[in-house]
Design a protein around this motif. Structure first.
Motif, short mmCIF file in Angstrom:
data_model
loop_
_atom_site.label_atom_id
_atom_site.label_comp_id
_atom_site.label_asym_id
_atom_site.label_seq_id
_atom_site.Cartn_x
_atom_site.Cartn_y
_atom_site.Cartn_z
N ASP A 41 0.56 -1.09 -0.14
CA ASP A 41 0.33 -0.01 -0.16
C ASP A 41 0.90 1.14 0.12
OD1 ASP A 41 -2.67 -1.42 0.27
OD2 ASP A 41 -2.46 -1.43 2.11
N TYR A 42 1.78 0.94 0.36
CA TYR A 42 2.76 2.52 0.39
C TYR A 42 4.00 2.72 -0.74
CZ TYR A 42 1.67 1.08 4.53
OH TYR A 42 0.64 1.04 6.14
N VAL A 43 5.21 1.38 -1.05
CA VAL A 43 5.37 1.35 -2.37
C VAL A 43 4.27 1.46 -3.80
CG1 VAL A 43 7.72 2.01 -3.92
CG2 VAL A 43 7.32 2.22 -1.57
N LYS A 44 4.21 2.10 -4.51
CA LYS A 44 3.29 1.45 -5.93
C LYS A 44 4.21 1.52 -6.80
CE LYS A 44 -1.40 0.74 -3.65
NZ LYS A 44 -2.42 0.65 -3.95
N PRO A 45 3.66 0.82 -8.11
CA PRO A 45 3.55 1.06 -9.32
C PRO A 45 3.37 2.44 -10.08
CG PRO A 45 3.88 -1.11 -9.64
CD PRO A 45 3.58 -0.34 -8.14
N HIS A 58 6.24 -7.51 6.59
CA HIS A 58 6.39 -6.34 7.27
C HIS A 58 5.22 -5.33 6.17
CE1 HIS A 58 9.57 -6.27 10.10
NE2 HIS A 58 10.54 -6.76 8.19
N SER A 59 3.98 -4.76 7.12
CA SER A 59 3.59 -4.33 5.97
C SER A 59 3.91 -3.61 4.41
CB SER A 59 2.47 -3.20 6.43
OG SER A 59 2.64 -2.18 7.04
N THR A 60 5.30 -3.60 4.06
CA THR A 60 5.56 -2.48 3.63
C THR A 60 6.14 -3.90 1.79
OG1 THR A 60 7.43 -2.59 4.51
CG2 THR A 60 6.32 -0.40 4.09
N HIS A 61 5.30 -4.99 2.49
CA HIS A 61 5.98 -6.12 1.15
C HIS A 61 4.88 -6.84 1.17
CE1 HIS A 61 10.05 -6.29 2.03
NE2 HIS A 61 9.97 -5.41 3.18
N TYR A 62 2.93 -6.50 1.21
CA TYR A 62 2.10 -7.50 0.94
C TYR A 62 1.12 -6.00 1.55
CZ TYR A 62 0.92 -7.75 5.48
OH TYR A 62 0.34 -7.26 7.18
N THR A 63 -0.52 -5.92 0.93
CA THR A 63 -1.27 -5.67 0.67
C THR A 63 -2.53 -6.81 1.46
OG1 THR A 63 -2.99 -3.90 0.63
CG2 THR A 63 -2.08 -5.25 -1.30
N LEU A 64 -3.40 -6.49 1.93
CA LEU A 64 -4.78 -7.16 1.82
C LEU A 64 -5.76 -6.52 1.28
CD1 LEU A 64 -4.90 -8.50 5.56
CD2 LEU A 64 -3.98 -9.73 4.25
N ALA A 65 -5.50 -5.22 0.74
CA ALA A 65 -6.21 -4.68 -0.09
C ALA A 65 -6.19 -4.62 -1.24
CB ALA A 65 -7.02 -3.56 0.36
N PRO A 66 -5.52 -5.66 -2.08
CA PRO A 66 -5.24 -5.30 -3.36
C PRO A 66 -6.11 -4.74 -4.61
CG PRO A 66 -5.50 -7.38 -3.91
CD PRO A 66 -5.87 -6.93 -1.74
N GLU A 67 -5.27 -4.06 -5.42
CA GLU A 67 -6.28 -3.61 -6.66
C GLU A 67 -7.58 -4.24 -7.37
OE1 GLU A 67 -4.85 0.70 -8.30
OE2 GLU A 67 -3.07 -0.17 -7.60
N PRO A 68 -8.96 -4.11 -7.45
CA PRO A 68 -9.23 -5.06 -8.41
C PRO A 68 -9.14 -5.48 -9.16
CG PRO A 68 -11.08 -3.21 -8.19
CD PRO A 68 -9.56 -2.91 -7.44
N GLY A 69 -7.98 -4.18 -10.42
CA GLY A 69 -7.79 -5.08 -11.74
C GLY A 69 -6.51 -5.77 -11.67
N ILE A 70 -6.14 -6.62 -10.86
CA ILE A 70 -5.05 -7.16 -10.35
C ILE A 70 -5.91 -8.71 -11.07
CG2 ILE A 70 -3.23 -8.39 -9.54
CD1 ILE A 70 -3.54 -5.45 -7.74
N LYS A 71 -5.68 -9.08 -11.56
CA LYS A 71 -5.45 -10.43 -12.05
C LYS A 71 -5.31 -11.72 -11.15
CE LYS A 71 -5.99 -9.41 -16.97
NZ LYS A 71 -5.46 -7.71 -16.26
N HIS A 72 -4.27 -12.22 -11.07
CA HIS A 72 -3.92 -12.53 -10.27
C HIS A 72 -2.31 -12.02 -8.61
CE1 HIS A 72 -4.23 -15.46 -13.22
NE2 HIS A 72 -3.11 -14.42 -14.25
N VAL A 73 -3.35 -12.27 -7.95
CA VAL A 73 -2.77 -11.83 -6.80
C VAL A 73 -2.13 -12.72 -5.69
CG1 VAL A 73 -2.85 -10.57 -4.17
CG2 VAL A 73 -3.88 -10.23 -6.05
N LEU A 74 -0.66 -12.88 -5.90
CA LEU A 74 0.05 -14.36 -5.42
C LEU A 74 0.78 -14.06 -3.88
CD1 LEU A 74 1.81 -15.32 -8.37
CD2 LEU A 74 -0.67 -15.82 -7.89
#
Length: 229
Positions: A41-45, A58-74
Protein backbone atom coordinates in the motif's frame (compact mmCIF):
# COMPACT_ATOMS: atom_id res chain seq x y z
CA UNK A 1 -2.77 3.33 -18.22
CA UNK A 2 -1.63 6.90 -17.47
CA UNK A 3 -0.75 8.83 -20.63
CA UNK A 4 2.67 9.66 -19.18
CA UNK A 5 3.53 5.99 -18.85
CA UNK A 6 3.84 4.66 -22.40
CA UNK A 7 7.11 2.73 -22.61
CA UNK A 8 8.65 1.77 -25.93
CA UNK A 9 7.79 -1.63 -27.35
CA UNK A 10 10.00 -4.55 -26.40
CA UNK A 11 11.56 -7.12 -28.71
CA UNK A 12 10.44 -10.74 -28.15
CA UNK A 13 13.58 -11.54 -26.14
CA UNK A 14 13.55 -8.45 -23.92
CA UNK A 15 12.24 -7.57 -20.46
CA UNK A 16 11.88 -4.13 -18.89
CA UNK A 17 12.78 -3.87 -15.21
CA UNK A 18 11.89 -0.76 -13.22
CA UNK A 19 12.86 -0.27 -9.58
CA UNK A 20 9.84 1.33 -7.93
CA UNK A 21 11.40 1.36 -4.48
CA UNK A 22 12.02 -0.68 -1.31
CA UNK A 23 11.40 -4.25 -2.57
CA UNK A 24 9.01 -3.43 -5.38
CA UNK A 25 9.98 -3.84 -9.02
CA UNK A 26 7.79 -3.60 -12.09
CA UNK A 27 8.68 -6.35 -14.58
CA UNK A 28 7.24 -6.00 -18.09
CA UNK A 29 7.21 -8.68 -20.77
CA UNK A 30 7.32 -8.26 -24.57
CA UNK A 31 3.50 -8.51 -24.63
CA UNK A 32 3.33 -5.94 -21.80
CA UNK A 33 2.23 -8.33 -19.11
CA UNK A 34 3.21 -6.56 -15.90
CA UNK A 35 4.40 -8.13 -12.65
CA UNK A 36 4.85 -6.08 -9.46
CA UNK A 37 6.97 -7.66 -6.72
CA UNK A 38 6.24 -7.27 -2.99
CA UNK A 39 3.16 -5.25 -3.91
CA UNK A 40 1.97 -3.10 -1.00
CA UNK A 41 0.00 0.00 0.00
CA UNK A 42 2.98 2.34 0.35
CA UNK A 43 5.31 1.87 -2.64
CA UNK A 44 3.34 1.28 -5.83
CA UNK A 45 4.18 1.08 -9.54
CA UNK A 46 2.66 3.71 -11.87
CA UNK A 47 0.23 1.17 -13.38
CA UNK A 48 -1.95 -1.61 -12.04
CA UNK A 49 -0.04 -4.85 -12.64
CA UNK A 50 -1.48 -8.05 -14.06
CA UNK A 51 0.32 -10.10 -11.41
CA UNK A 52 1.24 -9.00 -7.88
CA UNK A 53 3.58 -11.04 -5.68
CA UNK A 54 3.70 -10.45 -1.93
CA UNK A 55 5.59 -11.44 1.19
CA UNK A 56 4.39 -10.84 4.73
CA UNK A 57 7.52 -9.86 6.67
CA UNK A 58 6.22 -6.30 7.09
CA UNK A 59 3.33 -4.25 5.75
CA UNK A 60 5.68 -2.70 3.17
CA UNK A 61 5.80 -6.07 1.41
CA UNK A 62 2.10 -6.92 1.04
CA UNK A 63 -1.44 -5.60 1.13
CA UNK A 64 -4.66 -7.27 2.15
CA UNK A 65 -6.63 -4.92 -0.10
CA UNK A 66 -5.10 -5.24 -3.58
CA UNK A 67 -6.59 -3.25 -6.43
CA UNK A 68 -9.41 -5.17 -8.14
CA UNK A 69 -7.80 -4.87 -11.57
CA UNK A 70 -4.95 -7.22 -10.59
CA UNK A 71 -5.62 -10.57 -12.25
CA UNK A 72 -3.35 -12.74 -10.09
CA UNK A 73 -2.55 -11.94 -6.45
CA UNK A 74 0.17 -14.32 -5.26
CA UNK A 75 0.84 -14.50 -1.53
CA UNK A 76 4.24 -15.87 -0.53
CA UNK A 77 2.62 -17.64 2.44
CA UNK A 78 -0.39 -19.77 3.30
CA UNK A 79 -2.55 -19.42 6.37
CA UNK A 80 -2.39 -23.17 7.02
CA UNK A 81 1.42 -23.13 7.27
CA UNK A 82 1.99 -25.15 4.13
CA UNK A 83 4.38 -23.80 1.48
CA UNK A 84 2.97 -21.46 -1.13
CA UNK A 85 3.48 -23.26 -4.42
CA UNK A 86 2.41 -20.85 -7.13
CA UNK A 87 2.70 -21.84 -10.78
CA UNK A 88 0.90 -19.24 -12.87
CA UNK A 89 1.04 -18.41 -16.57
CA UNK A 90 -0.48 -15.20 -17.87
CA UNK A 91 0.16 -14.25 -21.48
CA UNK A 92 3.88 -14.58 -22.12
CA UNK A 93 4.85 -14.60 -18.41
CA UNK A 94 5.28 -17.56 -16.09
CA UNK A 95 5.57 -16.99 -12.32
CA UNK A 96 6.38 -19.66 -9.77
CA UNK A 97 7.40 -19.62 -6.11
CA UNK A 98 9.87 -21.39 -3.84
CA UNK A 99 8.96 -21.36 -0.15
CA UNK A 100 11.41 -20.05 2.46
CA UNK A 101 11.22 -19.62 6.23
CA UNK A 102 10.82 -16.36 8.10
CA UNK A 103 11.60 -15.12 11.58
CA UNK A 104 8.77 -14.97 14.05
CA UNK A 105 9.06 -11.30 15.01
CA UNK A 106 6.97 -11.77 18.16
CA UNK A 107 8.57 -14.86 19.66
CA UNK A 108 12.02 -14.98 18.12
CA UNK A 109 11.48 -18.37 16.52
CA UNK A 110 10.99 -19.47 12.93
CA UNK A 111 7.83 -19.66 10.85
CA UNK A 112 8.31 -22.42 8.29
CA UNK A 113 7.25 -21.52 4.75
CA UNK A 114 6.41 -17.99 5.91
CA UNK A 115 7.73 -16.30 2.76
CA UNK A 116 8.65 -17.16 -0.80
CA UNK A 117 11.16 -16.45 -3.53
CA UNK A 118 9.28 -15.63 -6.72
CA UNK A 119 10.74 -16.57 -10.10
CA UNK A 120 9.46 -14.65 -13.11
CA UNK A 121 10.08 -16.04 -16.59
CA UNK A 122 9.57 -13.52 -19.39
CA UNK A 123 11.21 -12.87 -22.74
CA UNK A 124 14.24 -15.13 -22.66
CA UNK A 125 15.05 -14.36 -19.03
CA UNK A 126 14.52 -15.95 -15.64
CA UNK A 127 14.35 -13.37 -12.83
CA UNK A 128 14.41 -14.28 -9.12
CA UNK A 129 13.07 -11.90 -6.49
CA UNK A 130 14.51 -13.04 -3.17
CA UNK A 131 11.82 -11.30 -1.13
CA UNK A 132 12.45 -10.90 2.60
CA UNK A 133 14.97 -13.74 2.76
CA UNK A 134 16.08 -14.67 6.28
CA UNK A 135 18.37 -17.68 5.71
CA UNK A 136 20.76 -19.26 3.27
CA UNK A 137 19.28 -21.68 0.77
CA UNK A 138 19.21 -25.45 0.98
CA UNK A 139 20.25 -27.68 -1.91
CA UNK A 140 16.57 -28.48 -2.48
CA UNK A 141 15.62 -24.80 -2.65
CA UNK A 142 18.47 -24.07 -5.06
CA UNK A 143 17.32 -26.94 -7.26
CA UNK A 144 13.73 -25.65 -7.20
CA UNK A 145 14.90 -22.16 -8.18
CA UNK A 146 17.09 -23.48 -10.98
CA UNK A 147 19.17 -21.34 -13.32
CA UNK A 148 18.45 -17.63 -13.08
CA UNK A 149 19.69 -14.70 -15.15
CA UNK A 150 18.79 -11.80 -12.86
CA UNK A 151 18.53 -11.74 -9.06
CA UNK A 152 16.79 -8.96 -7.12
CA UNK A 153 18.66 -8.90 -3.82
CA UNK A 154 17.76 -7.47 -0.38
CA UNK A 155 21.00 -5.95 0.91
CA UNK A 156 20.11 -4.32 4.24
CA UNK A 157 22.08 -6.96 6.15
CA UNK A 158 19.91 -6.90 9.28
CA UNK A 159 16.15 -7.20 8.75
CA UNK A 160 16.83 -9.79 6.06
CA UNK A 161 19.86 -12.07 5.80
CA UNK A 162 23.24 -10.84 7.09
CA UNK A 163 25.81 -9.72 4.51
CA UNK A 164 27.95 -12.87 4.55
CA UNK A 165 24.88 -15.06 4.26
CA UNK A 166 23.56 -13.06 1.31
CA UNK A 167 26.90 -13.34 -0.46
CA UNK A 168 26.74 -17.11 0.06
CA UNK A 169 23.27 -17.17 -1.55
CA UNK A 170 24.45 -15.11 -4.53
CA UNK A 171 27.49 -17.28 -5.10
CA UNK A 172 25.24 -20.34 -5.08
CA UNK A 173 22.78 -18.82 -7.58
CA UNK A 174 25.53 -17.67 -10.00
CA UNK A 175 23.34 -15.13 -11.81
CA UNK A 176 25.06 -12.82 -14.34
CA UNK A 177 23.11 -9.73 -13.20
CA UNK A 178 22.25 -8.75 -9.61
CA UNK A 179 20.21 -5.70 -8.62
CA UNK A 180 20.13 -4.53 -4.97
CA UNK A 181 16.95 -3.56 -3.15
CA UNK A 182 15.67 -3.10 0.42
CA UNK A 183 18.54 -0.91 1.58
CA UNK A 184 16.80 2.05 3.28
CA UNK A 185 19.77 4.44 3.01
CA UNK A 186 22.92 5.13 1.00
CA UNK A 187 24.99 4.07 4.01
CA UNK A 188 23.40 0.62 4.06
CA UNK A 189 23.77 0.22 0.31
CA UNK A 190 27.44 1.28 0.39
CA UNK A 191 28.14 -1.12 3.25
CA UNK A 192 26.90 -4.01 1.12
CA UNK A 193 28.70 -2.82 -2.02
CA UNK A 194 31.96 -2.57 -0.06
CA UNK A 195 31.45 -6.18 1.02
CA UNK A 196 31.06 -7.46 -2.56
CA UNK A 197 33.41 -5.07 -4.38
CA UNK A 198 36.23 -7.64 -4.58
CA UNK A 199 33.86 -10.32 -5.88
CA UNK A 200 31.74 -8.53 -8.47
CA UNK A 201 31.84 -5.58 -10.82
CA UNK A 202 29.54 -2.72 -9.73
CA UNK A 203 27.74 -0.26 -12.00
CA UNK A 204 25.58 2.68 -10.92
CA UNK A 205 22.69 3.38 -13.28
CA UNK A 206 21.30 6.86 -13.84
CA UNK A 207 17.67 5.79 -14.31
CA UNK A 208 15.51 3.30 -12.38
CA UNK A 209 14.54 1.36 -15.51
CA UNK A 210 16.46 -0.87 -17.89
CA UNK A 211 15.71 -3.15 -20.82
CA UNK A 212 17.60 -6.43 -20.68
CA UNK A 213 17.75 -9.64 -22.70
CA UNK A 214 19.84 -12.78 -22.71
CA UNK A 215 22.11 -11.19 -25.32
CA UNK A 216 22.81 -8.12 -23.19
CA UNK A 217 23.58 -9.87 -19.91
CA UNK A 218 27.10 -9.11 -18.63
CA UNK A 219 29.84 -11.59 -19.49
CA UNK A 220 30.98 -11.58 -15.86
CA UNK A 221 28.62 -11.38 -12.85
CA UNK A 222 27.81 -7.76 -12.05
CA UNK A 223 25.82 -5.64 -9.61
CA UNK A 224 23.72 -2.94 -11.21
CA UNK A 225 22.44 -0.32 -8.76
CA UNK A 226 19.21 1.30 -9.89
CA UNK A 227 18.22 4.58 -8.19
CA UNK A 228 15.37 4.03 -5.79
CA UNK A 229 14.60 4.09 -2.09
Amino acid sequence: MPAAFRPAALAPDQVRLTYVGHSTFLIESPRLVRVATDYNDYVKPPVVPDIATMNRAHSTHYTLAPEPGIKHVLHGWRDDGKPAAHDVTHGDVHVRSVATNIRDWTGGGTVRHGNAIFIVEAGTLCIAHLGHLHHTLTAQQLAEIGRVDVVLVPVDGSYTLDLDGMVEVLQALKAPLMIPMHYFSRYTLDRFLDRVRDLYAIELAETPSLVVSKATLPAQPKFLVLPGR
